[in-house]
Design an enzyme around this catalytic site. Structure first.
Site, PDB file in Angstrom:
ATOM      1  N   HIS A  24       0.836  -1.207   0.000  1.00  0.00           N
ATOM      2  CA  HIS A  24       0.000   0.000   0.000  1.00  0.00           C
ATOM      3  C   HIS A  24       0.870   1.257   0.000  1.00  0.00           C
ATOM      4  CE1 HIS A  24      -2.994  -2.781   2.258  1.00  0.00           C
ATOM      5  NE2 HIS A  24      -3.420  -2.646   1.023  1.00  0.00           N
ATOM      6  N   LYS A  48     -18.026  -4.096  12.770  1.00  0.00           N
ATOM      7  CA  LYS A  48     -16.906  -5.043  12.819  1.00  0.00           C
ATOM      8  C   LYS A  48     -15.703  -4.477  13.559  1.00  0.00           C
ATOM      9  CE  LYS A  48     -17.641  -7.762   8.609  1.00  0.00           C
ATOM     10  NZ  LYS A  48     -17.073  -7.859   7.256  1.00  0.00           N
ATOM     11  N   ARG A  96      -2.019  -6.422  -8.321  1.00  0.00           N
ATOM     12  CA  ARG A  96      -0.926  -7.391  -8.142  1.00  0.00           C
ATOM     13  C   ARG A  96      -0.981  -8.527  -9.137  1.00  0.00           C
ATOM     14  NH1 ARG A  96      -2.758  -8.048  -2.078  1.00  0.00           N
ATOM     15  NH2 ARG A  96      -4.622  -7.554  -3.279  1.00  0.00           N
ATOM     16  N   SER A 133      -2.821  -7.975   2.878  1.00  0.00           N
ATOM     17  CA  SER A 133      -3.193  -7.752   4.279  1.00  0.00           C
ATOM     18  C   SER A 133      -3.674  -9.056   4.912  1.00  0.00           C
ATOM     19  CB  SER A 133      -4.301  -6.704   4.379  1.00  0.00           C
ATOM     20  OG  SER A 133      -3.832  -5.452   3.946  1.00  0.00           O
TER      21      SER A 133
END
Ligand code: ADP
Length: 151
Positions: A24, A48, A96, A133
């Site tokens: 990132h 969340k 990616r 991540s």
């Protein structure tokens, strides 16, 4: 949507960033070569919220602390509305793999259709293309050292 030359070029860089990785960071730094300012928009889901999520937000703030032309916005609505709220005409994203590309193309098409937002996709440098991540979270949850993946 055309860009008027006197207007600052603002891009929004939206994502979960849970956690913020070197991948990132690389996209952000490259984006700053093209845009006058970049708003890192963290998608947050109030339902969340967790101590882990809170830690990752604090980590993001530490990583970007003192960076010029960068700001952080937490947002739980539509990305195009976040973009409009900060006057951003561009959306920055990283790619990616082919799988990322298919997903990003769909997102770019929809966002352009509903609001005219232009997406700029940067192809990940090879040294970052394996960092995600979710893998970092998985490693962290088992106590592994993730320092080579996060800034
Ligand atoms: P999202 O849940 O919206 O995909 P992420 O935090 O996973 O949020 O990713 C935000 C953006 O950063 C996406 O465009 C993603 O493709 C890109 N990205 C994630 N990891 C990397 C990486 N290692 N190299 C380049 N781009 C990346």
């Amino acid at each position: 949507m055309t860009h008027r030359s006197h207007e600052p070029r603002v891009a929004i860089f939206p994502g979960s960033f849970n956690p913020w990785t070197k991948g990132h960071q690389s996209i952000l730094e490259r984006g700053l070569q093209m845009f006058d300012s970049v708003v890192v928009m963290v998608g947050v889901n109030p339902l969340k919220s967790s101590p882990q999520r809170q830690q990752s937000l604090e980590h993001l703030h530490r990583c970007l602390d003192g960076m010029e032309r960068v700001s952080i916005l937490e947002w739980d609505g539509l990305t195009v509305d976040a973009a409009r709220s900060v006057g951003a005409r561009f959306m920055l994203r990283g790619v990616r793999s082919v799988a990322d590309f298919e997903y990003e193309r769909n997102l770019a098409d929809v966002n352009h259709m509903i609001s005219g937002l232009e997406t700029v996709l940067l192809i990940s440098y090879p040294e970052y293309s394996m960092i995600s991540s979710s893998v970092v979270r998985e490693l962290q949850s088992h106590g592994a050292d993730v320092s080579q993946f996060i800034p």
